[in-house]
Design a protein around this motif. Structure first.
Motif, mmCIF file in Angstrom:
data_model
loop_
_atom_site.group_PDB
_atom_site.id
_atom_site.type_symbol
_atom_site.label_atom_id
_atom_site.label_comp_id
_atom_site.label_asym_id
_atom_site.label_seq_id
_atom_site.Cartn_x
_atom_site.Cartn_y
_atom_site.Cartn_z
ATOM 1 N N LYS B 3 0.849 -1.181 0.000
ATOM 2 C CA LYS B 3 0.000 0.000 0.000
ATOM 3 C C LYS B 3 0.885 1.230 0.000
ATOM 4 C CE LYS B 3 -4.112 -1.721 2.088
ATOM 5 N NZ LYS B 3 -5.089 -1.542 3.156
ATOM 6 N N ASN B 4 0.421 2.214 -0.662
ATOM 7 C CA ASN B 4 1.167 3.456 -0.683
ATOM 8 C C ASN B 4 0.908 4.265 0.569
ATOM 9 O OD1 ASN B 4 2.568 3.240 -2.948
ATOM 10 N ND2 ASN B 4 1.666 4.984 -3.980
ATOM 11 N N VAL B 5 1.894 4.991 0.967
ATOM 12 C CA VAL B 5 1.748 5.883 2.107
ATOM 13 C C VAL B 5 1.601 7.291 1.547
ATOM 14 C CG1 VAL B 5 2.830 6.723 4.195
ATOM 15 C CG2 VAL B 5 3.207 4.377 3.460
ATOM 16 N N HIS B 6 0.481 7.862 1.765
ATOM 17 C CA HIS B 6 0.222 9.181 1.195
ATOM 18 C C HIS B 6 0.291 10.265 2.243
ATOM 19 C CE1 HIS B 6 -1.901 7.972 -2.759
ATOM 20 N NE2 HIS B 6 -0.676 7.535 -2.652
ATOM 21 N N ASP B 7 1.112 10.025 3.262
ATOM 22 C CA ASP B 7 1.102 10.972 4.367
ATOM 23 C C ASP B 7 2.070 12.125 4.146
ATOM 24 O OD1 ASP B 7 3.257 9.342 4.459
ATOM 25 O OD2 ASP B 7 3.119 8.887 6.584
ATOM 26 N N VAL B 8 2.877 12.044 3.122
ATOM 27 C CA VAL B 8 3.793 13.152 2.850
ATOM 28 C C VAL B 8 3.663 13.549 1.384
ATOM 29 C CG1 VAL B 8 5.438 12.429 4.622
ATOM 30 C CG2 VAL B 8 5.736 11.625 2.277
ATOM 31 N N GLU B 9 4.143 14.725 1.075
ATOM 32 C CA GLU B 9 4.138 15.202 -0.313
ATOM 33 C C GLU B 9 5.395 14.709 -1.021
ATOM 34 O OE1 GLU B 9 1.684 17.258 -1.748
ATOM 35 O OE2 GLU B 9 0.616 16.693 0.083
ATOM 36 N N ALA B 10 5.323 14.567 -2.334
ATOM 37 C CA ALA B 10 6.539 14.290 -3.095
ATOM 38 C C ALA B 10 7.448 15.515 -2.968
ATOM 39 C CB ALA B 10 6.198 14.018 -4.557
ATOM 40 N N PRO B 11 8.768 15.299 -2.897
ATOM 41 C CA PRO B 11 9.681 16.429 -2.641
ATOM 42 C C PRO B 11 9.704 17.460 -3.772
ATOM 43 C CG PRO B 11 10.914 14.406 -3.109
ATOM 44 C CD PRO B 11 9.479 14.019 -3.009
ATOM 45 N N THR B 12 10.043 18.669 -3.413
ATOM 46 C CA THR B 12 10.151 19.753 -4.397
ATOM 47 C C THR B 12 11.600 20.031 -4.782
ATOM 48 O OG1 THR B 12 10.248 21.344 -2.598
ATOM 49 C CG2 THR B 12 8.074 20.909 -3.549
ATOM 50 N N HIS B 13 12.542 19.519 -3.950
ATOM 51 C CA HIS B 13 13.976 19.759 -4.189
ATOM 52 C C HIS B 13 14.747 18.461 -3.998
ATOM 53 C CE1 HIS B 13 12.513 23.825 -3.453
ATOM 54 N NE2 HIS B 13 13.642 24.295 -3.982
ATOM 55 N N TRP B 14 15.854 18.352 -4.739
ATOM 56 C CA TRP B 14 16.802 17.277 -4.478
ATOM 57 C C TRP B 14 17.861 17.798 -3.496
ATOM 58 C CZ3 TRP B 14 16.541 17.768 -10.281
ATOM 59 C CH2 TRP B 14 15.632 16.873 -10.852
ATOM 60 N N TYR B 15 18.507 16.873 -2.782
ATOM 61 C CA TYR B 15 19.544 17.261 -1.820
ATOM 62 C C TYR B 15 20.929 17.023 -2.417
ATOM 63 C CZ TYR B 15 22.774 16.884 2.085
ATOM 64 O OH TYR B 15 23.863 17.035 2.902
ATOM 65 N N ASN B 16 21.763 18.040 -2.360
ATOM 66 C CA ASN B 16 23.115 17.979 -2.918
ATOM 67 C C ASN B 16 24.138 17.905 -1.791
ATOM 68 O OD1 ASN B 16 25.383 18.191 -4.540
ATOM 69 N ND2 ASN B 16 25.229 20.433 -4.722
ATOM 70 N N VAL B 17 24.630 16.719 -1.514
ATOM 71 C CA VAL B 17 25.507 16.503 -0.358
ATOM 72 C C VAL B 17 26.808 17.288 -0.464
ATOM 73 C CG1 VAL B 17 26.772 14.482 -1.210
ATOM 74 C CG2 VAL B 17 26.307 14.687 1.241
ATOM 75 N N VAL B 18 27.195 17.627 -1.692
ATOM 76 C CA VAL B 18 28.478 18.319 -1.885
ATOM 77 C C VAL B 18 28.531 19.605 -1.046
ATOM 78 C CG1 VAL B 18 29.997 19.395 -3.604
ATOM 79 C CG2 VAL B 18 28.727 17.326 -4.185
ATOM 80 N N ALA B 19 27.366 20.229 -0.856
ATOM 81 C CA ALA B 19 27.301 21.460 -0.053
ATOM 82 C C ALA B 19 27.753 21.234 1.387
ATOM 83 C CB ALA B 19 25.873 22.005 -0.065
ATOM 84 N N ASP B 20 27.612 20.005 1.876
ATOM 85 C CA ASP B 20 27.849 19.738 3.297
ATOM 86 C C ASP B 20 29.093 18.906 3.582
ATOM 87 O OD1 ASP B 20 25.550 21.126 4.118
ATOM 88 O OD2 ASP B 20 24.269 19.389 3.670
ATOM 89 N N LEU B 21 29.869 18.584 2.534
ATOM 90 C CA LEU B 21 31.038 17.727 2.756
ATOM 91 C C LEU B 21 32.094 18.469 3.575
ATOM 92 C CD1 LEU B 21 31.524 15.997 -0.734
ATOM 93 C CD2 LEU B 21 30.444 15.070 1.340
ATOM 94 N N PRO B 22 32.684 17.799 4.563
ATOM 95 C CA PRO B 22 33.728 18.438 5.388
ATOM 96 C C PRO B 22 35.103 18.342 4.736
ATOM 97 C CG PRO B 22 33.182 16.278 6.282
ATOM 98 C CD PRO B 22 32.317 16.472 5.068
ATOM 99 N N PHE B 23 35.147 18.036 3.463
ATOM 100 C CA PHE B 23 36.425 17.929 2.737
ATOM 101 C C PHE B 23 36.182 18.317 1.287
ATOM 102 C CE2 PHE B 23 34.303 13.800 3.041
ATOM 103 C CZ PHE B 23 34.052 13.545 1.705
ATOM 104 N N GLU B 24 37.258 18.581 0.559
ATOM 105 C CA GLU B 24 37.133 18.856 -0.874
ATOM 106 C C GLU B 24 37.156 17.537 -1.641
ATOM 107 O OE1 GLU B 24 36.874 21.747 -2.875
ATOM 108 O OE2 GLU B 24 36.292 22.630 -0.944
#
Lengths: 448, 448
Positions: B3-24
């Motif tokens: 069964k599908n869970v319809h309790d949340v909305e589909a996301p509006t943005h993707w998450y870009n981990v590069v913004a949060d990396l503690p290294f280059e």
């Protein structure tokens, strides 16, 4: 790409159309027994016997079955908006999707229920016969749900040609063997020894029966063509009606493919109820394959429902139990006859019937797949094609009916059929009038 | 049975981990061109280039893509209660089910997005290479959604062994050919002419590239291993986190199988974000097959990502681009390396890795199937096995963590693998140390 509709509850009762029929169903006739079969007693759980003869309008779904239904029911009711747009039809097309369970088809409605009743009747192991495998899969899931052992005799040709169906039953813990299995115990009952060599559905059921008779604690589940199977499948139509009603709609046409009748009856009968009560005039339209046209080209006569020689004769639309269905892909629509309830409704002009050749059906299936993102089973594709014809007719006539059809199962185990279609290698086969006449000549002689 | 869970909305943005990396991240290195390849320009839509180098934490999902995501997203988050009971574990096991779309796997997240960006960049036709077929199917669906023609070069062995995968692409309107295709245009680019005869994934991509270069309006979609594919897949983890949060839960362990990284990254990175920000300490555990153990037995070095000889070298955990993966069923986990972002996270001890042999993985898959009613893809079964191991460990330690894993796709196209397992014919294969050393010897020489 599917989403479930959670706007209604799974039903608590099945609908028994017998309560509302404006005529008496013709009585079954006991077959004369042969020396080999005279001592055999068919064991059917008392509850299933009661359901077969009940005149109650609603029959309560046992709590344990309801709990299991909840794992996939209510099934989605989906509006095929892309298809409507593509057809440029003013009709609204809704479909009820029954492929969202592990068995892959609507047959799980009765697979779960039957396993429950057999368990309650004391069985520790069920045997059954299956053709293309949908029924075997549904019973295998039912057995696993109620901790019953399960032995499936699968028609040999399908066993070899449809390994995926076989595997899914085995994954559910079922013991699956090709029929004829070669087991000695199983040969005594059969009517026609010649068929032992080739194998067909009737022989598979007979093997399953012989197995059950010779193993303590084992019982035969005949299959999904019985009256109680139609009853169990009415969960589909009850839900669909309520789901449409929540949308402020009622169906004008209900369309489903017809094998023995559980799929068609499952969605159509709860809606036909309003016709029988005089409050509605919904068209209930069954779709059969041109290769096995029992309603459109068969006769309304007494015939055998299986090859065991011990089950009662029933009055049905039939092509004759010796009819050899020409080569075709919708294995679930191969049965030589139509169950007595659906047959009687057709005889009394309360439902409609139409037959289509498989290549036109597959063409519609591909269109539907591309627009709606579901791979339909070849059986279900017959209903899709029927719905498209009605939608085009509505366009011609400038009408906007609500068309509801049953997408009875997914076709992910049937992709080899699609491959054959896409590569241009699929042909249409229809029986000649002589083929049908030959088969009907061998119908059992019965005084009506 | 889902069964599908319809309790949340589909996301509006993707998450870009590069913004949060503690290294280059180590920089890519341009490969020296050969005379054959010096004039070839790789055409990548500008938006995908931007996403590959972006340091924005969130990237907006285009409205058209969001609309299509809505046809199957949010995908169900399911608690595997039957499995918990059977294991008698105090852990809670949740899985995110990505098999509920017509392509059958999580890859549709990026298949839809890529088709959108290529269309926007002016393409009227996309070409691609596919191995087992999951990626090809996802792109075929994406192309059909945006009215692009689609040509798929499918590794010859899979083309013949997995006809169902091929058929489903054809049903979506894609033109599918086996690679090597024998088309003359496609032979010039390839590094190693010997491989023309046998065919592999790298050669299929190269054929697709040559095709795109020689046909006006055509562009190559490299596949699902790129950084932007991981980005597009983060819809999975964003939803899962929110769905768990609605249940008042947070994950303690996240588990996913690892091919190139889009599946693992898709679910794990949005959750790892809280670790990187210091607010959580969730274990992110990748599972790879013993037959292709890039994280657990590979080296962190510069290597080629494909066989074209023109894409930049990337620093990754790799078994070497000449590594020949032993025979195994999880085709999506065959890739010789792990994408640079996931590799860097592993190098910095921010994620975990473990490898399992396929027979133990299939054993867990059957148990899961019987208890939870889903046929998992062999790739996804690696995550299931990993989750079971963690649940058993929790039982031993008397702890009750929340385990979340990604069930990245259904296995209904992979039943032949299950059949092999059930019939006792499946074997485990692991590369020897010498096999790996041989392959690593041929790594490109790069000054770091």
């Amino acid at each position: 790409m599917l989403k479930n509709v959670h706007d209604v509850e799974a039903p608590t009762h099945w609908y028994n159309v017998v309560a509302d029929l404006p005529f008496e169903l013709p009585k079954d006739i006991v077959q004369p027994r042969t020396p080999e079969t005279q001592n055999i007693k068919l064991q059917l759980p008392l509850e299933l016997v009661r359901q077969s003869i009940s005149r109650d309008q609603y029959i309560e779904i046992p709590e344990e079955v309801r709990q299991l239904y909840k794992s996939w029911r209510p099934t989605p009711l989906v509006r095929a908006k892309n298809l409507e747009n593509w057809l440029k039809t003013p009709a609204k097309i809704y479909y009820k999707y029954e492929g969202n369970n592990i068995s892959g088809s609507h047959k799980l409605c009765t697979g779960i229920a039957q396993a429950y009743y057999y368990k309650k009747a004391g069985a520790v192991r069920l045997t059954t016969g299956t053709g293309a495998g949908q029924w075997g899969t549904a019973l295998a899931v039912g057995c696993r749900s109620f901790d019953l052992d399960c032995k499936v005799y699968m028609v040999g040709a399908s066993y070899n040609q449809k390994p995926y169906r076989r595997t899914i039953m085995q994954m559910q813990g079922a013991d699956v063997v090709p029929s004829p299995s070669g087991a000695k115990q199983n040969s005594g009952l059969f009517l026609d020894q010649k068929k032992v060599d080739t194998g067909n559905m009737a022989f598979a059921v007979t093997e399953a029966l012989a197995d059950a008779l010779s193993n303590e604690g084992s019982m035969l589940s005949v299959g999904s063509g019985e009256a109680y199977s139609i009853l169990h499948s009415t969960a589909i139509g009850i839900e669909a009606k309520e789901q449409l009603s929540k949308l402020g709609e009622t169906p004008d046409i209900v369309i489903a493919s017809l094998g023995a009748g559980s799929n068609f009856g499952g969605i159509a009968l709860p809606i036909l109820k309003d016709n029988l009560e005089g409050s509605k005039d919904v068209r209930c339209r069954s779709v059969e394959p041109s290769a096995c046209p029992k309603l459109t080209r068969g006769v309304y006569r007494y015939d055998r429902t299986d090859g065991s020689g011990i089950t009662p004769l029933q009055k049905m639309y039939t092509l004759g139990n010796n009819f050899r269905t020409p080569n075709m892909h919708a294995g679930g629509l191969r049965y030589h006859a139509c169950s007595k309830i659906i047959s009687a409704l057709y005889h009394h002009n309360l439902i409609e019937a139409v037959a289509y050749p498989q290549t036109t059906v597959f063409k519609s299936a591909i269109i539907f797949h591309q627009l709606e993102g579901v791979v339909p089973a070849p059986e279900s594709a017959h209903a899709i094609h029927g719905a498209i014809q009605e939608a085009l007719k509505a366009k011609e006539e400038g009408k906007s009916p609500n068309i509801l059809f049953c997408l009875s199962g997914h076709g992910l185990y049937d992709l080899s059929a699609y491959e054959q279609f896409l590569s241009g290698k699929m042909n249409d086969y229809s029986p000649t009038d002589a083929d049908i006449a030959d088969s009907l000549e061998k119908l059992p002689l019965v005084e009506e």
